[in-house]
Design a protein around this motif. Structure first.
Motif, PDB file in Angstrom:
ATOM      1  N   LYS A 285      -3.671   2.555  -7.934  1.00  0.00           N
ATOM      2  CA  LYS A 285      -2.711   3.318  -7.133  1.00  0.00           C
ATOM      3  C   LYS A 285      -3.455   4.253  -6.168  1.00  0.00           C
ATOM      4  CE  LYS A 285       1.510   5.756  -8.194  1.00  0.00           C
ATOM      5  NZ  LYS A 285       2.221   6.507  -9.203  1.00  0.00           N
ATOM      6  N   GLN A 286      -4.471   4.946  -6.692  1.00  0.00           N
ATOM      7  CA  GLN A 286      -5.260   5.866  -5.844  1.00  0.00           C
ATOM      8  C   GLN A 286      -6.026   5.092  -4.780  1.00  0.00           C
ATOM      9  OE1 GLN A 286      -7.486   7.413  -9.187  1.00  0.00           O
ATOM     10  NE2 GLN A 286      -6.697   9.475  -8.828  1.00  0.00           N
ATOM     11  N   THR A 289      -4.401   4.336  -1.443  1.00  0.00           N
ATOM     12  CA  THR A 289      -4.101   5.434  -0.513  1.00  0.00           C
ATOM     13  C   THR A 289      -5.366   6.195  -0.078  1.00  0.00           C
ATOM     14  OG1 THR A 289      -3.605   6.886  -2.368  1.00  0.00           O
ATOM     15  CG2 THR A 289      -1.751   5.714  -1.402  1.00  0.00           C
ATOM     16  N   GLU A 307       7.352   2.728  -1.897  1.00  0.00           N
ATOM     17  CA  GLU A 307       6.883   3.837  -2.737  1.00  0.00           C
ATOM     18  C   GLU A 307       5.548   4.439  -2.290  1.00  0.00           C
ATOM     19  OE1 GLU A 307       7.171   2.722  -6.865  1.00  0.00           O
ATOM     20  OE2 GLU A 307       9.314   2.423  -6.533  1.00  0.00           O
ATOM     21  N   ASN A 308       4.699   3.635  -1.652  1.00  0.00           N
ATOM     22  CA  ASN A 308       3.396   4.204  -1.258  1.00  0.00           C
ATOM     23  C   ASN A 308       3.051   4.025   0.225  1.00  0.00           C
ATOM     24  OD1 ASN A 308       2.896   1.489  -1.257  1.00  0.00           O
ATOM     25  ND2 ASN A 308       1.173   1.530  -2.676  1.00  0.00           N
ATOM     26  N   LYS A 311       2.025   6.883   2.260  1.00  0.00           N
ATOM     27  CA  LYS A 311       0.794   7.589   1.826  1.00  0.00           C
ATOM     28  C   LYS A 311      -0.476   6.837   2.236  1.00  0.00           C
ATOM     29  CE  LYS A 311       3.098   9.332  -2.327  1.00  0.00           C
ATOM     30  NZ  LYS A 311       4.042   8.264  -2.689  1.00  0.00           N
TER      31      LYS A 311
END
Ligand code: NAD
Length: 421
Positions: A285-286, A289, A307-308, A311
């Motif tokens: 996830k990190q 982004t 959702e991302n 970002k």
């Protein structure tokens, strides 16, 4: 209601249909043409009974979906994964139709999958699943009908078993039934690296267009399998700084750049990238982004979603995976002026060299690796140029431009063939 919306957005088949509909309006596809292209021509679901090493029987489910063969035999990989669904295979089959068309090779689109977790199978169990699945789908595959290839969790050895099983049923060797075979069975030099190499050519093409040098650019890659690891190596060799990579277990990060040759050695010994020396742990996830110049999703679908997407800090996304970005996320990326090089163009290197393998096999005349790579570059470069031309003409993003090229080619061929009877 919110969950239903999310369910639809996360369904790759929804994404594939939406992408087709988006371009249908631009190229003024008739409602009949659109209706035709929305439907896969054939879908086969099979049960794959297998005797496990402990003596118990398990039945796995497998699929082969043939979306379209208007421009030539169906073509598309076979995926072994616990989360394979019919909708995923349908989407992947449709994307193969567009991919073959955008690089202008004479193939249609298909895909296959078996719901299984190769991490929990022995090599013999994997072989029995492959052979029985091949047997079950052999009624619809064949060298001039439908030619499978490797995809997630499948490789040259598995293609070898498919070729052997199909050949044993026909009583003579039929290497043309699959591509991505071992070299000893008529595989093409350069096929294993072809998708990652094509991703690299796409990176270089877009950078050239933007007048940017690859040297020192920060690159992040999700997925360190066939596609991700080859792209990492080739971009590293060209001077890029690969600051993060990941696999199913998670990611690793080093702001000064990872030593990719050492990482490849480490991953081949340890299977995963986790705990690689001189790196920090990060989650998938990190990783997505992270601030970087180029982000290459090279794992699975639906990684960049509503959702991302807002970002994401990458300047350019080059889709090594199929369907990593949902259409809804695409709109967010567009509004942020992030350039997205779409899957059907960026990861087409694999199907191009699969086509070369099929051509070489049919002629029984094999090329050097240099010839394969040179011809691959020519095809990737000219597809990129033609997509750029359509992008400028229609003032659209790269995905729509690639779809304009692909869907128009399929629609034109459809007109010439007509509808049987
Ligand atoms: P692979 O099985 O060789 O590698 C997949 C990699 O992704 C592995 O490192 C795995 O650990 C990682 N991964 C799996 N799930 C993940 C998750 N949830 N988060 C992060 N990483 C995860 O597969 P591949 O052949 O490299 O295929 C990767 C993608 O590229 C797929 O979307 C595939 O359809 C696409 N693709 C492959 C080819 C090809 O020639 N192999 C061609 C075109 C497109």
């Amino acid at each position: 209601m919110k969950n239903k919306k999310k369910y639809i957005q996360d369904n790759p088949w929804h994404s594939a249909l939406k992408q087709l509909e988006n371009v249908a309006k631009i190229i003024k596809l008739s409602e009949s043409e659109l209706e035709y292209l929305r439907h896969p021509r054939r879908e086969l679901t099979v049960s794959v009974p297998v005797k496990m090493d402990d003596g118990n029987l398990r039945v796995f489910t497998g699929y082969r979906v043939q979306h379209n063969d208007i421009r030539g035999p169906y073509k598309g990989g076979i995926r072994f994964h616990p989360e394979v669904t019919i909708d995923e295979v349908r989407a992947l089959a449709m994307w193969m139709t567009w991919k073959s068309a955008v690089v202008n090779i004479p193939y249609g689109g298909a895909k296959g999958g078996v719901v299984c977790d190769p991490d929990k199978l022995t090599i013999r169990e994997l072989e029995r699943i492959t052979r029985r699945f091949t047997n079950e789908i052999s009624i619809i595959i064949g060298p001039s009908k439908d030619v499978p290839a490797p995809d997630v969790n499948t490789n040259a050895q598995i293609m070898g078993w498919i070729m052997d099983t199909y050949s044993m049923n026909h009583e003579f060797a039929i290497p043309g039934v699959v591509t991505g075979k071992p070299i000893s069975l008529g595989g093409s030099l350069g096929r294993r690296e072809a998708t990652g190499r094509g991703v690299t050519f796409t990176c270089m093409n877009i950078l050239k267009k933007l007048n940017k040098d690859i040297k020192g650019l920060n690159v992040v890659i999700q997925g360190f399998g066939n596609v991700g690891s080859v792209a990492a190596q080739l971009l590293y060799d060209l001077g890029a700084k690969i600051i993060a990579v990941s696999d199913v277990k998670g990611g690793i990060y080093n702001s000064n750049g990872l030593n990719i040759p050492k990482l490849l050695e480490y991953a081949s010994k340890n299977r995963y990238v986790e705990d690689f020396p001189q790196s920090e742990k990060i989650s998938n996830k990190q990783l997505l982004t992270l601030k970087c110049d180029i982000l290459i999703p090279a794992a699975l679908e639906n990684q960049i979603t509503t959702e991302n997407a807002d970002k994401i800090k990458a300047k350019i996304i080059v889709e090594g995976a199929n369907g990593p970005t949902t259409p809804e996320a695409d709109e967010i990326l567009n509004s942020k002026n992030i350039i997205v090089m779409p899957d059907i163009l960026a990861n087409a290197g694999g199907v191009v060299v699969s086509y070369f393998e099929w051509v070489q096999g049919n002629q029984e005349y094999f090329w050097t690796e240099e010839e394969v790579n040179t011809k691959l570059k020519q095809i990737m470069d000219s597809a990129f140029e033609y997509v750029c031309h359509k992008k400028d003409k229609h003032k659209v993003d790269f995905r729509r431009a690639a779809y304009i090229v692909a869907v128009s080619r399929v629609a034109e061929a459809m007109k010439h063939r007509g509808i049987y009877p």
